[in-house]
Design an enzyme around this catalytic site. Structure first.
Site, PDB file in Angstrom:
ATOM      1  CB  SER A 227      -0.946   0.004   1.193  1.00  0.00           C
ATOM      2  OG  SER A 227      -0.225  -0.130   2.391  1.00  0.00           O
ATOM      3  CG  HIS A 255      -4.099  -1.945  -1.187  1.00  0.00           C
ATOM      4  ND1 HIS A 255      -4.647  -0.690  -1.124  1.00  0.00           N
ATOM      5  CD2 HIS A 255      -3.642  -2.232   0.053  1.00  0.00           C
ATOM      6  CE1 HIS A 255      -4.522  -0.224   0.102  1.00  0.00           C
ATOM      7  NE2 HIS A 255      -3.916  -1.135   0.836  1.00  0.00           N
ATOM      8  CE  LYS A 286      -7.428  -1.428   1.836  1.00  0.00           C
ATOM      9  NZ  LYS A 286      -7.616  -0.294   2.696  1.00  0.00           N
TER      10      LYS A 286
HETATM   11  C1  LIG Z   1      -2.648  -4.300   3.132  1.00  0.00           C
HETATM   12  C2  LIG Z   1      -3.760  -4.031   4.084  1.00  0.00           C
HETATM   13  N1  LIG Z   1      -4.250  -5.044   4.818  1.00  0.00           N
HETATM   14  C3  LIG Z   1      -5.252  -4.856   5.697  1.00  0.00           C
HETATM   15  C4  LIG Z   1      -5.822  -3.616   5.874  1.00  0.00           C
HETATM   16  C5  LIG Z   1      -6.918  -3.422   6.866  1.00  0.00           C
HETATM   17  O1  LIG Z   1      -8.146  -3.309   6.215  1.00  0.00           O
HETATM   18  P1  LIG Z   1      -9.350  -2.396   6.722  1.00  0.00           P
HETATM   19  O2  LIG Z   1      -8.898  -0.974   6.636  1.00  0.00           O
HETATM   20  O3  LIG Z   1     -10.424  -2.701   5.740  1.00  0.00           O
HETATM   21  O4  LIG Z   1      -9.670  -2.798   8.107  1.00  0.00           O
HETATM   22  C6  LIG Z   1      -5.368  -2.541   5.120  1.00  0.00           C
HETATM   23  C7  LIG Z   1      -5.991  -1.220   5.278  1.00  0.00           C
HETATM   24  O5  LIG Z   1      -5.542  -0.201   5.172  1.00  0.00           O
HETATM   25  C8  LIG Z   1      -4.303  -2.752   4.204  1.00  0.00           C
HETATM   26  O6  LIG Z   1      -3.798  -1.738   3.485  1.00  0.00           O
END
Ligand SMILES: Cc1ncc(COP(=O)(O)O)c(C=O)c1O
Length: 438
Positions: A227, A255, A286
């Site tokens: 990310s 993502h 997302k």
């Molecule tokens: C790679 C990754 N995994 C897990 C998450 C966690 O997901 P959520 O924000 O839907 O709780 C995120 C969120 O930013 C993320 O970027």
């Protein structure tokens, strides 16, 4: 690839007063440099709230006019948002397919809310499971070509819940050094030994695998798309190593779901290695247009997680409106692949234009395109100037990235128009030149 420290650019020009204020703000990290166990001069432990008094980093930032967190948006997460009554082009959202405002998604959420109410008032394990939760799990299992799925209230909860219950004292978790905080937190709660390998370097992964006692259980946990820089995991090489060393592989497709692969199943589908990935997690926050997350795998493993993951058992169920929104988003993903094509068209347009302007795009291979700035102070200044010029971006600074690699993270939606993208490019070019980044 992260550019090495050697290719780092000269620090862009920011006026000295601004620079000093920003440097003060950034000097001590988010905690303001205060240890939670700060002793008073007498040697005893001070009030646990003492650290809050000493936490001046945020008030310094506000005073300096560089506080860019918790910015208030007065409209939906669309390609253009309203802030302080002004229209701003949104280049900071993960609404990749632009579905959070889709009439069918909103309608589904409204209908479910009318039928089931606004919440489930309890955990899935006890009173909180609705028929639509089970229906969504069956649908997700089919969509992802797996035996079973389990839905959680957040994507964060998926990683924390799954990793902490599957890993034990006798196991080793092998993590990419850029893995998301939720993966690290899940491993920390598990008592397993944690080893990190260098970001996206299978050679280093193999080196670390070679150090592990063959009696140990091994789980490799990686992301499909990272990310911060929008780069993609070298999954085929990771899969080879997983097989060679008898490890299990956990893949976070937060993502990449809805973005990569012929059917939008993510990076494992893109590389044709789905059968070799043991567990895949995805979020609803997302491409799937709401909040929540899921894990897919075999019946046996999902049943174990369902009855052992504390982040599932000890938290309230995802609300009905969100469940219905995901179903509607999946309908659109399956019936309108052209949305994904449009997202890639927008992404490629921006990558070519940004590189043409002279920005270093940090090896991005996805709709997340980060622009290397270098120092934290200049990055904050650039984000602030872009907002003044009508573009919302996210500054990414230490400790999320190594010192000297701070970036402006931009991300794209299928629903951005060419006109909106061109407007953003105009502002990026203006501010980039102003700060001598391009
Ligand atoms: C790679 C990754 N995994 C897990 C998450 C966690 O997901 P959520 O924000 O839907 O709780 C995120 C969120 O930013 C993320 O970027």
């Amino acid at each position: 690839m992260v550019p090495s420290v050697h290719d780092r650019r000269e620090s862009p020009t920011v006026d000295p007063t601004t620079h000093r204020k920003v440097e003060t703000f950034l000097a001590e990290g988010m905690s303001g440099g205060t240890s939670p166990w700060q002793a008073n001069p007498g040697g005893s432990i001070v009030d646990v709230f003492q650290k809050c008094k000493e936490f001046t980093r945020v008030s310094d930032a506000r005073e300096a006019g560089y506080y860019l967190y918790y910015r208030e948006i007065e409209s939906p997460q669309d390609p253009v948002v309203t802030m302080n009554g002004q229209k701003v082009v949104m280049l900071g959202s993960m609404n990749y397919l632009g579905l959070t405002s889709h009439p069918k998604v909103k309608e589904a959420a409204i209908r479910a809310t009318e039928k089931y109410g606004t919440g489930c008032a309890g955990s899935r394990l006890l009173n909180g499971t609705l028929d639509i939760h089970v229906h969504l799990e069956e649908r997700l299992a089919r969509f992802m070509n797996r035996e079973a799925a389990l839905v959680f209230s957040t994507g964060y909860g998926v990683n924390v819940g799954v990793l902490s219950c599957l890993l034990g004292r006798r196991d080793v978790a092998l993590l990419d050094s850029m893995d998301h905080a939720s993966i690290l937190d899940g491993v920390r709660l598990s008592f397993a030994k944690q080893l990190k390998f260098r970001h996206n370097e299978p050679g280093d992964l193999e080196k670390k695998l070679g150090l592990i006692d063959p009696e140990k259980g091994i789980l490799i946990a990686v992301e499909g798309v990272y990310s911060m820089e929008g780069d993609v995991a070298p999954l085929p090489e990771i899969v080879q190593l997983k097989k060679k060393y008898g490890a299990r592989l956990f893949l976070d497709e937060a993502h990449s779901l809805g973005v990569f692969g012929e059917h939008g199943r993510g990076v494992a589908e893109h590389f044709g290695v789905e059968d070799e990935v043991d567990l895949v997690m995805g979020t609803f926050s997302k491409s799937l247009a709401t909040v929540g997350g899921f894990i897919v795998g075999t019946d046996e493993v999902i049943d174990f997680i369902k009855h052992n993951a504390r982040a599932q058992i000890f938290t309230a169920a995802i609300p009905p409106g969100a469940v219905a929104a995901v179903e509607a988003a999946l309908d659109i993903i399956e019936s309108e692949p052209e949305r994904r094509d449009q997202l890639w068209e927008n992404t490629e347009y921006m990558r070519v234009e940004l590189e043409g302007l002279g920005f270093e795009t940090c090896g991005s291979q996805s709709p997340i395109i980060s622009l290397l700035v270098g120092e934290d102070g200049a990055t904050l200044h650039m984000a602030k100037r872009l907002q003044e010029e009508g573009v919302f971006v996210n500054p990414v600074m230490t400790p999320a990235v190594p010192v000297g690699h701070s970036m402006i993270r931009t991300s794209y939606m299928a629903t951005h128009t060419r006109e909106q993208l061109d407007q953003a490019l105009g502002a990026l070019a203006k501010v980039g030149r102003e700060l001598s980044i391009i």
